[in-house]
Design a protein around this motif. Structure first.
Motif, PDB file in Angstrom:
ATOM      1  N   UNK A  58      32.391  37.763 -18.932  1.00 23.71           N
ATOM      2  CA  UNK A  58      33.822  38.193 -18.891  1.00 23.71           C
ATOM      3  C   UNK A  58      34.335  38.857 -20.401  1.00 23.71           C
ATOM      4  N   UNK A  59      33.633  38.259 -21.381  1.00 21.77           N
ATOM      5  CA  UNK A  59      33.959  38.483 -22.863  1.00 21.77           C
ATOM      6  C   UNK A  59      33.249  39.985 -23.127  1.00 21.77           C
ATOM      7  N   UNK A  60      32.187  40.423 -22.399  1.00 21.89           N
ATOM      8  CA  UNK A  60      31.262  41.642 -22.634  1.00 21.89           C
ATOM      9  C   UNK A  60      30.598  41.531 -24.085  1.00 21.89           C
ATOM     10  N   UNK A  61      30.382  40.399 -24.430  1.00 21.96           N
ATOM     11  CA  UNK A  61      29.514  40.245 -25.457  1.00 21.96           C
ATOM     12  C   UNK A  61      27.895  40.193 -25.251  1.00 21.96           C
ATOM     13  N   UNK A  62      27.185  40.627 -25.848  1.00 18.84           N
ATOM     14  CA  UNK A  62      25.733  40.754 -25.765  1.00 18.84           C
ATOM     15  C   UNK A  62      25.180  39.356 -26.132  1.00 18.84           C
ATOM     16  N   UNK A  63      24.556  38.700 -25.052  1.00 18.82           N
ATOM     17  CA  UNK A  63      23.879  37.412 -25.360  1.00 18.82           C
ATOM     18  C   UNK A  63      22.882  36.880 -24.848  1.00 18.82           C
ATOM     19  N   UNK A  64      22.262  35.879 -25.058  1.00 20.37           N
ATOM     20  CA  UNK A  64      21.091  35.100 -24.613  1.00 20.37           C
ATOM     21  C   UNK A  64      21.703  33.796 -24.061  1.00 20.37           C
ATOM     22  N   UNK A  65      21.620  33.378 -22.728  1.00 19.86           N
ATOM     23  CA  UNK A  65      21.980  32.338 -21.936  1.00 19.86           C
ATOM     24  C   UNK A  65      20.892  31.373 -22.066  1.00 19.86           C
ATOM     25  N   UNK A  66      20.533  30.475 -22.962  1.00 19.82           N
ATOM     26  CA  UNK A  66      19.344  29.452 -22.905  1.00 19.82           C
ATOM     27  C   UNK A  66      19.701  28.199 -22.084  1.00 19.82           C
ATOM     28  N   UNK A  67      19.330  28.071 -20.929  1.00 24.67           N
ATOM     29  CA  UNK A  67      19.728  26.623 -20.357  1.00 24.67           C
ATOM     30  C   UNK A  67      18.772  25.662 -20.623  1.00 24.67           C
ATOM     31  N   UNK A  68      19.457  24.504 -20.549  1.00 24.72           N
ATOM     32  CA  UNK A  68      18.485  23.169 -20.753  1.00 24.72           C
ATOM     33  C   UNK A  68      19.225  22.008 -19.801  1.00 24.72           C
ATOM     34  N   UNK A  69      18.562  21.144 -19.504  1.00 21.38           N
ATOM     35  CA  UNK A  69      18.902  20.089 -18.697  1.00 21.38           C
ATOM     36  C   UNK A  69      19.794  19.375 -19.624  1.00 21.38           C
ATOM     37  N   UNK A  70      20.825  18.600 -19.083  1.00 16.86           N
ATOM     38  CA  UNK A  70      21.746  17.512 -19.941  1.00 16.86           C
ATOM     39  C   UNK A  70      20.883  16.532 -20.395  1.00 16.86           C
ATOM     40  N   UNK A  71      21.093  16.072 -21.492  1.00 26.16           N
ATOM     41  CA  UNK A  71      20.663  14.841 -22.319  1.00 26.16           C
ATOM     42  C   UNK A  71      20.483  13.682 -21.577  1.00 26.16           C
ATOM     43  N   UNK A  72      21.634  13.267 -21.163  1.00 30.13           N
ATOM     44  CA  UNK A  72      22.091  12.087 -20.395  1.00 30.13           C
ATOM     45  C   UNK A  72      22.900  12.163 -19.227  1.00 30.13           C
ATOM     46  N   UNK A  73      23.105  11.387 -18.264  1.00 27.18           N
ATOM     47  CA  UNK A  73      24.023  11.368 -17.330  1.00 27.18           C
ATOM     48  C   UNK A  73      23.304  11.920 -15.975  1.00 27.18           C
ATOM     49  N   UNK A  74      24.109  11.925 -14.841  1.00 27.37           N
ATOM     50  CA  UNK A  74      23.760  12.445 -13.660  1.00 27.37           C
ATOM     51  C   UNK A  74      23.705  14.014 -13.578  1.00 27.37           C
ATOM     52  N   UNK A  75      22.735  14.677 -12.932  1.00 23.73           N
ATOM     53  CA  UNK A  75      22.933  16.085 -12.878  1.00 23.73           C
ATOM     54  C   UNK A  75      22.003  16.494 -11.657  1.00 23.73           C
ATOM     55  N   UNK A  76      22.052  17.551 -11.245  1.00 26.83           N
ATOM     56  CA  UNK A  76      21.597  18.039  -9.738  1.00 26.83           C
ATOM     57  C   UNK A  76      19.993  18.385  -9.818  1.00 26.83           C
ATOM     58  N   UNK A  77      19.244  18.512 -11.157  1.00 21.24           N
ATOM     59  CA  UNK A  77      17.925  18.618 -11.154  1.00 21.24           C
ATOM     60  C   UNK A  77      17.638  19.869 -11.014  1.00 21.24           C
ATOM     61  N   UNK A  78      18.465  21.164 -11.000  1.00 23.40           N
ATOM     62  CA  UNK A  78      18.339  22.277 -10.553  1.00 23.40           C
ATOM     63  C   UNK A  78      17.672  23.101 -11.672  1.00 23.40           C
ATOM     64  N   UNK A  79      17.228  22.413 -12.878  1.00 22.65           N
ATOM     65  CA  UNK A  79      16.790  23.142 -14.080  1.00 22.65           C
ATOM     66  C   UNK A  79      15.327  22.824 -14.064  1.00 22.65           C
ATOM     67  N   UNK A  80      14.260  23.760 -14.277  1.00 20.04           N
ATOM     68  CA  UNK A  80      14.436  24.935 -14.879  1.00 20.04           C
ATOM     69  C   UNK A  80      14.561  26.077 -14.133  1.00 20.04           C
ATOM     70  N   UNK A  81      14.278  25.881 -12.690  1.00 22.65           N
ATOM     71  CA  UNK A  81      14.341  26.573 -11.340  1.00 22.65           C
ATOM     72  C   UNK A  81      15.682  27.506 -11.463  1.00 22.65           C
ATOM     73  N   UNK A  82      16.652  27.060 -11.758  1.00 19.87           N
ATOM     74  CA  UNK A  82      17.926  27.945 -11.713  1.00 19.87           C
ATOM     75  C   UNK A  82      17.943  29.052 -12.727  1.00 19.87           C
ATOM     76  N   UNK A  83      17.306  29.085 -13.870  1.00 19.08           N
ATOM     77  CA  UNK A  83      17.172  30.180 -14.722  1.00 19.08           C
ATOM     78  C   UNK A  83      16.960  31.382 -14.058  1.00 19.08           C
ATOM     79  N   UNK A  84      15.951  31.160 -13.023  1.00 16.02           N
ATOM     80  CA  UNK A  84      15.540  32.648 -12.299  1.00 16.02           C
ATOM     81  C   UNK A  84      16.759  33.039 -11.460  1.00 16.02           C
ATOM     82  N   UNK A  85      17.460  32.047 -10.793  1.00 14.51           N
ATOM     83  CA  UNK A  85      18.813  32.704  -9.983  1.00 14.51           C
ATOM     84  C   UNK A  85      19.718  33.159 -10.849  1.00 14.51           C
ATOM     85  N   UNK A  86      19.963  32.522 -12.013  1.00 17.64           N
ATOM     86  CA  UNK A  86      20.770  33.156 -12.946  1.00 17.64           C
ATOM     87  C   UNK A  86      20.683  34.494 -13.519  1.00 17.64           C
ATOM     88  N   UNK A  87      19.504  34.693 -13.727  1.00 17.04           N
ATOM     89  CA  UNK A  87      18.703  35.994 -14.183  1.00 17.04           C
ATOM     90  C   UNK A  87      18.788  37.084 -13.083  1.00 17.04           C
TER      91      UNK A  87
END
Length: 164
Positions: A58-87
Motif C-alpha cells: 500500500x505504500x509503494x516502497x521497494x522492500x524485502x519482507x523477511x518473515x520469521x516465527x515469533x520468539x514466544x507465545x502461541x502461533x499457527x506454525x505456518x512458518x517457514x512454509x507460508x513464505x512461499x504463499x506470500x511470494x
C-alpha cells in the motif's frame, strides 16, 4: 526487549502489524528512503503476515519482507512454509521475500536458528543459503533487493529496516 517479546508481541493483532509496518514505510519514504527490510519476526498467523505485506504494498516502497516465527507465545506454525504463499500472492518487482532466522537458538530455540534443517527447508523453496554462515544468497531464479550482488534498486537513496 523482554517486555516487547514476552509482553506485546504475543497480543499483537494483524491490524497492529499493518499499522506498524505502514508507519515505518511511510516514515522511510518521507525521509527519502525508498527501500526497506521488514524483519518480521512476529508472523503468528497468515493474517499477521498478510497485514505486514499489504502495508508495504500500500505504500509503494521497494522492500524485502523477511518473515520469521515469533520468539514466544502461541502461533499457527505456518512458518517457514507460508513464505512461499506470500511470494506467490504478493511478489513483484518492488517486493521480495526471504526466510528470516536467528544466528543462534539462545533466544527462541533451535527451530528458529539457522542450521542444516532450516537450510534444507529453504532450498526446497528455492532459496539459496550459505550452509556455514546462513547468509541469504537470494533466489536461485530471481535475486532480490539486498541480494548477494550487493545492489540496491535503481534510484534508491538509502535503505531502512523495521522490526515487529
Amino acid at each position: 526487549m523482554t517486555t516487547t517479546l514476552l509482553g506485546y508481541a504475543p497480543v499483537y493483532r494483524p491490524q497492529d502489524m499493518y499499522v506498524g509496518t505502514r508507519l515505518a514505510a511511510l516514515t522511510a519514504i518521507d525521509s527519502g528512503i525508498t527501500t526497506m527490510l521488514d524483519f518480521s519476526h512476529n508472523s503468528r498467523t497468515a493474517a499477521h503476515s498478510d497485514a505486514a505485506v499489504r502495508a508495504l504494498v500500500d505504500t509503494g516502497i521497494r522492500g524485502v519482507h523477511a518473515a520469521m516465527a515469533p520468539h514466544f507465545g502461541d502461533w499457527d506454525k505456518q512458518w517457514p512454509g507460508d513464505v512461499a504463499r506470500l511470494r506467490k500472492e504478493y511478489g513483484s518487482d518492488l517486493l521480495s521475500f526471504r526466510i528470516a532466522v536467528l544466528a543462534t537458538g539462545e533466544i527462541a530455540g533451535p527451530e528458529r536458528e539457522f542450521g542444516p534443517a532450516l537450510a534444507a527447508a529453504a532450498r526446497e523453496r528455492g532459496e539459496r543459503y550459505d550452509d556455514r554462515t546462513g547468509a541469504d544468497l537470494g533466489r536461485a531464479d530471481r535475486a532480490g533487493v539486498g541480494d548477494s550482488r550487493g545492489g540496491r534498486g535503481a534510484g534508491c537513496r538509502g535503505t531502512a529496516g523495521t522490526e515487529h
